[in-house]
Design a protein around this motif. Structure first.
Motif: not given
Length: 187
Positions: A41-46, A48-50, A92-94
């Protein structure tokens, strides 16, 4: 000449005042996340899935330097060990603002079922479940099962210590000693 002195002063000021309000990921490696289908799973997907981003530090020191708060680990552990392993860090917040860090130590003797996990987070609220204990004159904590929880300077700490070879009383004393080491060195 004044411009050179002013420029040097500005450089010293900027480098001396690095932003310690956010996680410094420059030396951290993103841990691979695996989805239900077995795919990375990419960071972008992470995002998106919160889901949080998980990092691993190359060393204990690098992990401690990366986090946006001061933390001290105990140096003397209640069993023979090679020390703490490099930590895992969760953002937790990116944005590097809500951080949890986890350190683990195991005994040198691999057949022993003893270990310590120390977690710290800069966003939790101390609720004090379990048996209340006084760690020092300024900090109280709570022991529940095999863990001690306490909060100081806005940082919430959890120390989990598994050792079935000692009494419950000795276990509690050793948990408090670990916390005291962390508090004494940081003050």
């Amino acid at each position: 000449m004044k411009k050179i002195i002013l420029l040097m002063f500005a450089i010293v000021l900027i480098t001396g005042c690095q932003n310690k309000d956010v996680l410094d990921t420059s030396e951290l490696e993103i841990e691979e996340s695996i989805g239900n289908d077995g795919e990375d799973i990419s960071v972008k997907q992470l995002k998106e899935m919160n889901l949080p981003i998980m990092y691993k530090a190359p060393s204990v020191e690098a992990g401690l330097e990366a986090i946006p708060f001061e933390m001290t680990l105990p140096e003397t552990l209640p069993f023979e060990t090679e020390g703490f392993r490099p930590p895992k860090i969760v953002d937790y917040t990116y944005e590097g603002k809500m951080i949890e860090i986890e350190f683990n130590a195991t005994p040198k003797q691999k057949d022993k079922r003893i270990f310590i996990t120390i977690k710290a987070e800069n966003f939790g609220e101390y609720e004090g479940h379990g048996e209340g204990v006084k760690i020092n004159d300024k900090v109280n904590g709570a022991i529940e099962n095999n863990s001690l929880t306490f909060q100081t300077d806005g940082i919430l700490y959890y120390i989990s210590y598994i050792n079935k070879e000692i009494s419950e009383e000795k276990h509690e004393q050793e948990l408090i000693q670990l916390a005291l080491q962390m508090l004494e060195k940081s003050s």
